[in-house]
Design an enzyme around this catalytic site. Structure first.
Site, PDB file in Angstrom:
ATOM      1  N   GLU A  95     -10.368   6.537   6.593  1.00 39.09           N
ATOM      2  CA  GLU A  95     -11.082   5.316   6.197  1.00 39.09           C
ATOM      3  C   GLU A  95     -12.595   5.460   6.369  1.00 39.09           C
ATOM      4  O   GLU A  95     -13.371   4.843   5.631  1.00 39.09           O
ATOM      5  CB  GLU A  95     -10.570   4.115   7.000  1.00 39.09           C
ATOM      6  CG  GLU A  95      -9.088   3.811   6.808  1.00 39.09           C
ATOM      7  CD  GLU A  95      -8.685   3.632   5.347  1.00 39.09           C
ATOM      8  OE1 GLU A  95      -9.541   3.257   4.521  1.00 39.09           O
ATOM      9  OE2 GLU A  95      -7.509   3.898   5.036  1.00 39.09           O
ATOM     10  N   PRO A 153       6.168  -9.275  -7.257  1.00 37.12           N
ATOM     11  CA  PRO A 153       7.278  -8.468  -6.753  1.00 37.12           C
ATOM     12  C   PRO A 153       8.462  -9.333  -6.349  1.00 37.12           C
ATOM     13  O   PRO A 153       8.313 -10.535  -6.125  1.00 37.12           O
ATOM     14  CB  PRO A 153       6.664  -7.756  -5.536  1.00 37.12           C
ATOM     15  CG  PRO A 153       5.518  -8.622  -5.121  1.00 37.12           C
ATOM     16  CD  PRO A 153       4.989  -9.223  -6.378  1.00 37.12           C
ATOM     17  N   LYS A 163       9.436 -16.882  -6.752  1.00 32.30           N
ATOM     18  CA  LYS A 163       9.205 -17.452  -8.088  1.00 32.30           C
ATOM     19  C   LYS A 163      10.206 -18.568  -8.385  1.00 32.30           C
ATOM     20  O   LYS A 163       9.829 -19.611  -8.933  1.00 32.30           O
ATOM     21  CB  LYS A 163       9.290 -16.332  -9.142  1.00 32.30           C
ATOM     22  CG  LYS A 163       8.184 -15.284  -8.988  1.00 32.30           C
ATOM     23  CD  LYS A 163       8.230 -14.240 -10.078  1.00 32.30           C
ATOM     24  CE  LYS A 163       9.330 -13.239  -9.905  1.00 32.30           C
ATOM     25  NZ  LYS A 163       9.135 -12.344  -8.740  1.00 32.30           N
ATOM     26  N   GLY A 194      11.112 -11.358  -4.297  1.00 35.35           N
ATOM     27  CA  GLY A 194      11.074 -11.997  -3.000  1.00 35.35           C
ATOM     28  C   GLY A 194       9.866 -12.862  -2.723  1.00 35.35           C
ATOM     29  O   GLY A 194       9.787 -13.482  -1.663  1.00 35.35           O
TER      30      GLY A 194
END
Length: 635
Positions: free
Chosen positions: A450, A239, A244, A241
Site C-alpha cells: 500500500e 451482488p 434486492k 445477498g
C-alpha cells in the site's frame, strides 16, 4: 389541463370521509372552510394513508388542486422528528389550510404540537358511517342492526363483499361462512416488509429513489401530477445477498401498494414457448388489475441479450425477449404499474430493455459500508442495541451482505434462546466468521504494497490523496478480502489522454513494484491490480486508438478483451510492453524514494493508517534527512 381531486368512488373511502368530517366538526372554523392546521389521529388498526382520498375531498371540495392553498401529509411511527418537521414545513407550513393524518401510535414532536391549531381523534368506522357510504356509493340501504352485524367481520372482507347487486342479508351470510383467517377472494395478501424503506440501511441511491417514488405515486393517486411524471421502470443491480428482493418488498410497503413478482424461470416452468408467453402476460395483466402496484421481475438478465444468442435457441429466446418488451411498453399505457427488474449481471441484459421509456433507471446496490452494517445488525437484533454497542463488529462484518448479517443475527438469537437469556453482543460475535489477525510478516507485506500505491499516486498527482489504511484482521471466511487500500479522489470530468491512462497503470502496478524492491519478488496479492492494469492497457490499444493503431473495437467486457489478446498476437505484445514499461517506471519512482518508502511502511505497520497531513510530514522529514546526508558527504 385542470387536475381535480380523486372522486369518492369506493364505499370505504366515503366511510372514512364521513368519520373524518365528524372529527373536524369539533373545530367548526376549519370544517366550514376556514384557515387552520389540523392533526388527525387515525384509530388503532387504520394506516394514515387510508385517509388520503378523504383528506383531499375535505381540502379540495370543488376547486383545482394545483391552485388551492392547502397542504397534506402523513405521520407514521417510523418517521424521525427532523424528517417530520422538514416535511411539515415544505408541505403544510406555508399553506393556509392543512391536514396531518397521524398513526395512532405515532409520536407527535413538540414542534408539530405547537404548529397545529388542534389535535383531533378520528373514530373507527361505525354503523352510521357504513350506512351512509353504502347508500351513497353502492345504492344499498341497510338497517343499523345490519350495519353493526357487518362491522363484526374483518373489514377487508366486508368491503370486497359489499356490491351493488347483492342483498345485505346475503353478504352477511357469506361473511359468516368465510373463515376469518382466509384472505378475501380476488385480493392477494399485501406484501409485508420487516421495516419501512425509510428506516432501512445500506440501500443508498435506491432508497432515495424509492422514497421519491412513494411520494410521486401518492401525488399521482390524488391527481396532483400526471402518470408521465412518475418513474415507471428501474433495474437494480448488485451482488447476490445485498437485498434486492427485500428492497422491493419494503418499497411496496412504503408506497402502500401491492407487490407482484415474476421471473423467466417461473414463467418457463409452465411449459413450452406458448405457455411461457401466456404466463408472462398473465402476470402483467395481474399487475394492471391491481394498479397501483409494483411488478418485480427477478433475475431479469436471464432473458439474455438478443445479439449474443447462440443459433440453436435464437428464435425461441428472441421471441421471449420481444414479448417482454411488448409487455413493458404496454405499461406506459397502463397507469399505476411500476416495473422493477433485479440482476446480478447487468451486462447480460438486452440493451432494448434498458432503453429510455422502459426500464431506464439503473441503480447499483453495493455491499453495505461499516456504519450500514452495524445499523443492519441493530435492526435485526431488535433488542435495544445501539450502534456504539456493536461498533466492535465493524471489522468482523467486512464484505458481508445484508443476507449474511441477517443469518448471523438469527444464529445469535438461537444461541440466546438455548441459554434462556436475552441476546448479547458476544452471541453475535460467536455467530460471525472467525477473524484472522493481520500481524507480523503479513502486516509488513501489506504495508509495503500500500505504500507503493501511496507514493507513486502522490508523485504522479493522479488524483487527490485521501489516505491509506491497512486492516487489523480479516474474516477467515473471506481471506480474499483486501488487507488495505490507498484512496485517491479522482475528478469526474478530466481530459484522459494516453499519459493519463499510463499514469493510472503505473499507480496500479506500484504495489507489486514496491514488493519487488523490498522483497526481491512480488506475491499473488496484486492479482486484482494486474487485472485492472491489463484491462486499461488493452482498452488503450483496442478501443481508444492510443496504441499501435487507430482501429476501434467494440469490445468492452473482460471476456471480450481476453479474446482480443488471445487472437491478436500483436495487440497482446503491445499490451505487455505497456505494462512492463509502467511497472519499471513505478519501480524507478519508488527506488528514488526508498527512504520514504520505508518510513511510510513503518507508519502503516505501527498506526494502521496514513493521513494526507502525515504523509506531508514524512515527506518533509525525508527531504531534510536527504539534505543532511548530502551535507555530510560533501564535508
Amino acid at each position: 389541463m385542470s387536475k381535480k381531486r380523486t372522486p369518492l368512488k369506493r364505499a370505504k373511502d366515503f366511510a372514512l370521509y364521513v368519520t373524518m368530517r365528524k372529527a373536524l366538526n369539533e373545530y367548526p372554523r376549519f370544517a366550514l372552510g376556514g384557515a387552520g392546521h389540523i392533526l388527525l389521529r387515525a384509530p388503532e388498526g387504520n394506516m394514515p394513508g387510508e385517509y388520503s382520498t378523504a383528506a383531499f375531498h375535505v381540502l379540495y371540495p370543488d376547486e383545482d388542486i394545483l391552485k388551492a392553498d392547502s397542504g397534506y401529509m402523513l405521520l407514521d411511527d417510523t418517521m424521525k422528528e427532523a424528517k417530520i418537521l422538514t416535511e411539515f414545513e415544505s408541505e403544510c407550513g406555508t399553506k393556509e389550510r392543512s391536514i396531518i393524518v397521524a398513526a395512532s401510535n405515532a409520536a407527535i414532536p413538540a414542534g408539530i404540537k405547537v404548529a397545529v391549531d388542534t389535535i383531533l381523534d378520528i373514530e373507527p368506522i361505525g354503523p352510521r358511517a357504513l350506512r351512509i357510504a353504502a347508500r351513497v356509493v353502492l345504492k344499498i340501504r341497510m338497517s343499523e342492526e345490519q350495519a353493526a352485524q357487518l362491522l363484526k367481520y374483518p373489514t377487508e372482507h366486508m368491503w370486497v363483499a359489499l356490491r351493488r347487486e347483492r342483498k345485505v342479508d346475503d353478504v352477511i351470510q357469506k361473511l359468516a361462512q368465510t373463515p376469518r383467517n382466509e384472505a378475501p377472494t380476488g385480493r392477494p395478501k399485501p406484501s409485508q416488509a420487516s421495516a419501512s424503506l425509510a428506516e432501512m440501511h445500506g440501500y443508498g441511491k435506491a432508497k432515495e429513489w424509492g422514497l421519491q417514488l412513494a411520494r410521486d405515486l401518492f401525488e399521482w393517486s390524488v391527481g396532483i401530477i400526471p402518470w408521465d411524471d412518475v418513474d415507471k421502470g428501474l433495474v437494480l443491480s448488485g451482488p447476490p445477498g445485498v437485498g434486492k428482493t427485500v428492497f422491493a418488498k419494503a418499497l411496496a410497503a412504503e408506497c402502500g401498494v401491492e407487490l407482484i413478482t415474476g421471473s423467466l424461470g417461473q414463467w418457463q416452468a409452465t411449459g413450452h414457448l406458448g405457455d411461457t408467453l401466456k404466463a408472462m402476460r398473465a402476470t402483467f395483466a395481474k399487475a394492471k388489475k391491481a394498479a397501483p402496484a409494483i411488478l418485480f421481475i427477478d433475475e431479469i438478465d436471464s432473458f439474455g441479450d438478443r445479439s449474443k444468442f447462440a443459433p440453436d435457441n435464437k428464435d425461441y429466446s428472441t421471441q421471449v425477449v420481444n414479448a417482454l418488451l411488448e409487455q413493458i411498453d404496454g405499461i406506459e399505457g397502463r397507469e399505476g404499474v411500476v416495473v422493477i427488474g433485479a440482476t446480478n449481471n447487468l451486462e447480460n441484459i438486452d440493451p432494448a430493455i434498458l432503453r429510455a421509456g422502459r426500464l431506464d433507471q439503473l441503480i447499483e446496490i453495493e455491499l453495505p459500508n461499516a456504519s450500514d452494517r452495524i445499523a443492519i445488525l441493530a435492526a435485526h437484533l431488535k433488542s435495544g442495541f445501539t450502534a456504539s454497542d456493536l461498533e466492535a463488529l465493524k471489522v468482523a462484518t467486512q464484505e458481508m451482505t445484508g443476507a449474511d448479517l441477517a443469518k448471523a443475527t438469527r444464529e445469535a438469537r438461537r444461541i440466546a434462546r438455548l441459554a434462556k437469556r436475552p441476546v448479547s453482543v458476544d452471541d453475535v460475535k460467536v455467530s460471525l466468521p472467525a477473524m484472522v489477525k493481520i500481524e507480523g510478516e503479513m502486516r509488513h507485506y501489506i504495508a509495503v504494497h500500500e505504500s507503493g500505491h501511496t507514493l507513486v499516486g502522490n508523485r504522479l498527482r493522479h488524483g487527490i490523496f485521501m489516505g491509506t489504511t491497512i486492516v487489523d484482521a480479516i474474516s477467515a471466511q473471506n481471506t480474499s478480502a483486501r488487507g488495505g487500500a490507498a484512496y485517491f479522489d479522482m475528478p469526474l470530468i478530466a481530459r484522459r489522454d494516453r499519459q493519463y491512462y499510463c499514469d493510472q497503470i503505473a499507480v496500479m502496478l506500484s504495489g507489486i513494484a514496491a514488493e519487488e524492491i523490498v522483497f526481491g519478488a512480488f506475491a499473488d496479492g496484486g492479482a486484482s491490480d494486474l487485472a485492472a492494469a491489463t484491462r486499461i492497457a488493452t482498452l488503450m490499444e483496442s478501443r481508444f486508438g492510443m496504441g499501435g493503431t487507430l482501429r476501434h473495437s467494440l469490445a468492452a467486457q473482460d471476456a471480450e478483451l481476453e479474446r482480443l489478446r488471445q487472437f491478436d498476437r500483436h495487440l497482446s505484445e503491445r499490451v505487455h510492453r505497456t505494462l512492463q514499461e509502467e511497472f519499471e517506471r513505478a519501480k524507478t519512482i519508488l527506488a528514488e524514494d526508498r527512504r520514504l518508502l520505508d518510513h511510510v511502511t513503518s507508519e502503516l505497520v505501527g498506526e494502521g493508517s496514513l493521513t494526507p497531513h502525515r504523509l506531508s510530514e514524512l515527506m518533509d522529514q525525508n527531504a531534510e534527512g536527504a539534505a543532511e546526508s548530502a551535507e555530510r558527504l560533501s564535508a
